[in-house]
Design an enzyme around this catalytic site. Structure first.
Site, PDB file in Angstrom:
ATOM      1  CD  GLU A   1      -8.759   1.940   7.218  1.00  0.00           C
ATOM      2  OE1 GLU A   1      -8.732   0.748   8.702  1.00  0.00           O
ATOM      3  OE2 GLU A   1      -8.162   1.545   6.077  1.00  0.00           O
TER       4      GLU A   1
ATOM      5  CG  ASP B   1      -5.904   0.940  -0.632  1.00  0.00           C
ATOM      6  OD1 ASP B   1      -5.244   1.787  -0.568  1.00  0.00           O
ATOM      7  OD2 ASP B   1      -5.794  -0.321   0.457  1.00  0.00           O
TER       8      ASP B   1
ATOM      9  CB  SER C   1      -1.073  -0.055   0.563  1.00  0.00           C
ATOM     10  OG  SER C   1      -2.083   1.033   1.404  1.00  0.00           O
TER      11      SER C   1
ATOM     12  CG  ASP D   1      -2.682   4.642  -1.698  1.00  0.00           C
ATOM     13  OD1 ASP D   1      -3.720   4.285  -1.805  1.00  0.00           O
ATOM     14  OD2 ASP D   1      -3.210   3.686  -0.032  1.00  0.00           O
TER      15      ASP D   1
ATOM     16  CB  SER E   1      -5.656   6.199   7.665  1.00  0.00           C
ATOM     17  OG  SER E   1      -6.242   5.233   7.352  1.00  0.00           O
TER      18      SER E   1
END
Length: 622
Positions: A434, A336, A175, A332, A436
């Site tokens: 979430e 995702d 990621s 990113d 983040s």
């Protein structure tokens, strides 16, 4: 034990077993040199052995990776606790063994395998190569494999698992981690990431079959086996078709004068975001040329995480100013997650936090549902979800609008599996997130998805533009209606697991044994929830409603002033994270006052509970 394994090692080192004075290490060295067929990683171990680097050999060879919030994740390089050819083969063998046990139709349904664009020359290790080896292990055992022929966004793998009715999926990605890392993310037949007990059972199976099987190294199978299929075209077109379900204003989008800039952060996102914008009727977003194509070194950013804000969005923001584009979207490296920035009237950029974007997404998805619902649609059937360390803004919206809001443990794997349960019970989930910057609009995928989120943000901005409202102005309207939710999230780096443990143990035995703190500085604590131990003082039976998560540290404090703060360890990095949010009722609109109170509380939290100078914690560098 490994006569040929040592290559050009001194002859006295070639006599197995190796004599380092540590029998466990000697065995591990012998195994590595026998089993590893990658010349670069084998040579790394040989060099350490030749130079007598026993401590480093022990660190690399005497422990194994475990499943965190995002599967297996570690640095690339030689050793059983690193990501490399051999550990990926071992992981896939363990997975084969477990899947064979769980599914009688395993060999009819097969496994999906995808990968991002990471790589490390010194270890001859790339995501594509690791994906090929993953496929080879399965193909050698006559399992059909849907191996993407080129890099894809992470959400394509769980999407494909569902559409192709595969038993599982593997995505090779780390990621937004630093360039040295890679990972092995596993999805179950549901299309959600694996949770307990599957993760533990797969680890057991990995340990039972660590020696590579005949055929496991045969990556030629990827080119020759009739059991390998490439799902790229089919999945990409089905995914784009499904995107239409969350597009509500295509005609308006096609006419908008708004311009968008997109950065794919040297990762997989460019082509897919371009296609998604096309599906929504937009002109293509303007790509950041230096970051458009894959680059495993992420050479234009100090870290490949768009969550770090303006410092890593520099190129995007300068290009947007030049092109007169008001909104920047950045995915990113595995696409995702999504970061969003908007140019304000004063000439400054507003980079939205994950919690702020969630307020906008939550408002938008509910508003679109309301306007497009059929007469008999019931608001009581509608759900939104968030992880417990994320903003409570959706909870405030749900209370006022009459739909359901639920919390899960941190990590999208918990959200994905809960959504699956809700869908099976006839519920409708509009949005989940979430903090983040992980968002899920709709339920075509059961994991966070930056590609669809980018298109939805663009549509929201274009719609608001017709009313002369910016995203920032709309955010204020949401807060004025549902109550201000002001949050701050940050972290400290800590490379010593014992220090981390002692920080959390001190909180569990604060003034006396088994007593949690009643105050943090001058701030009174109303409730404490410790998900690591399963304690929750707000519940009648003192037991946490969220499942116990013994492998990670997480304690949440609810303060008398309406603030909620959580301290937790990261599932993928050496960090202690803190999350604090002031949840105000709509009648408390003095934001400066609320922000000042939150700031003071965070200072008290850091000073009293984390004690960074005493514990040698490294402050996040902004």
């Amino acid at each position: 034990m490994a006569e040929n394994a040592g290559g050009d090692l001194n002859s006295n080192l070639l006599h197995a077993p190796y004599r380092t004075g540590d029998p466990q290490l000697d065995t591990a060295i012998g195994q590595w040199l026998r089993w590893d067929k990658n010349p670069k990683t084998k040579e790394q171990i040989e060099n350490l052995l030749r130079n007598g680097m026993n401590k480093e050999l022990r660190d690399r060879l005497c422990c194994r990776m475990t499943f965190g919030t995002a599967g297996l994740r570690s640095a690339m390089g030689a050793g059983f606790c690193y990501i490399n050819d051999l550990t990926v083969i071992q992981s896939t063998q363990g997975m084969y063994k477990y899947l064979e046990r769980c599914f009688s139709d395993f060999k009819q349904r097969g496994v999906v395998v995808g990968y991002d664009t990471r790589g490390q020359v010194t270890s001859s290790c790339s995501s594509q190569r690791l994906a090929k080896l993953t496929a080879a292990v399965l193909l050698a055992k006559d399992v059909p494999v849907y191996l993407f022929s080129r890099y894809v966004p992470t959400p394509f793998v769980p999407y494909a698992v569902q559409k192709l009715k595969a038993v599982a999926g593997v995505m090779i990605t780390a990621s937004h981690n630093r360039k040295e890392d890679n990972g092995y993310k596993v999805y179950w037949e549901t299309g959600a990431q694996i949770t307990s007990p599957h993760d533990k059972e797969i680890l057991k199976c990995i340990e039972e079959c660590v020696e590579p099987w005949n055929g496991s190294w045969n990556d030629n199978l990827v080119d020759t086996s009739p059991l390998k299929k490439d799902p790229l075209q089919d999945i990409c077109s089905r995914y784009m078709e499904d995107l239409k379900k969350i597009c509500f204003h295509r005609e308006l989008n096609s006419k908008t004068t708004l311009k968008f800039v997109h950065s794919s952060f040297h990762g997989v996102g460019h082509d897919y975001v371009q296609l998604a914008f096309q599906v929504f009727g937009f002109k293509p977003p303007i790509p950041v040329p230096e970051q458009k194509d894959p680059d495993p070194d992420f050479s234009t950013v100090k870290c490949p995480n768009p969550e770090e804000g303006e410092s890593v969005l520099e190129l995007s923001l300068r290009l947007a100013e030049k092109e007169n584009a008001r909104v920047v979207v950045a995915t990113d490296p595995d696409a995702d997650r999504l970061a969003v920035a908007e140019l304000q009237e004063n000439g400054h950029w507003k980079v939205f936090s994950g919690n702020e974007l969630a307020a906008l997404f939550g408002w938008w998805m509910f508003d679109c549902w309301k306007k497009s619902k059929s007469g008999n649609a019931d608001v009581k059937n509608i759900y939104m979800l968030a992880t417990t360390v994320s903003s409570k803004i959706l909870k405030a919206i749900a209370l006022k609008e009459g739909f359901h809001f639920e919390e899960t443990l941190p990590g999208f794997k918990w959200i994905g599996s809960r959504i699956k349960d809700l869908l099976e019970n006839g519920k409708e989930v509009l949005f989940a997130f979430e903090e983040s910057i992980g968002f899920l609009c709709g339920t075509s995928v059961l994991d966070k998805d930056g590609v669809s989120a980018a298109a939805v943000v663009a549509e929201m901005a274009a719609y608001l533009e017709t009313m002369n409202i910016t995203l920032k102005q709309q955010l204020v309207k949401i807060y004025e209606k549902y109550g201000y939710h002001i949050s701050k999230t940050s972290y400290f780096l800590c490379y010593d697991p014992n220090t981390i443990k002692s920080i959390f143990e001190r909180l569990r035995n604060f003034d006396s044994p088994k007593e949690y703190p009643k105050f943090c500085g001058t701030f009174a604590i109303l409730h404490t929830r410790d998900v690591t131990t399963g304690y929750d003082s707000s519940q009648p039976n003192k037991k946490s409603v969220l499942p116990v998560s013994k492998n990670s540290q997480m304690i949440t404090f609810t303060f008398q002033n309406g603030c909620v703060a959580t301290l937790r360890t990261s599932g993928t990095e050496p960090k202690i994270k803190y999350y604090a949010e002031m949840c105000a009722s709509p009648d408390r609109s003095d934001t400066a006052l609320l922000e000042e109170e939150l700031k003071k509380l965070i200072e008290a939290l850091i000073e009293n509970f984390l004690e960074p100078s005493k514990n040698g914690l490294i402050w996040r560098s902004v």
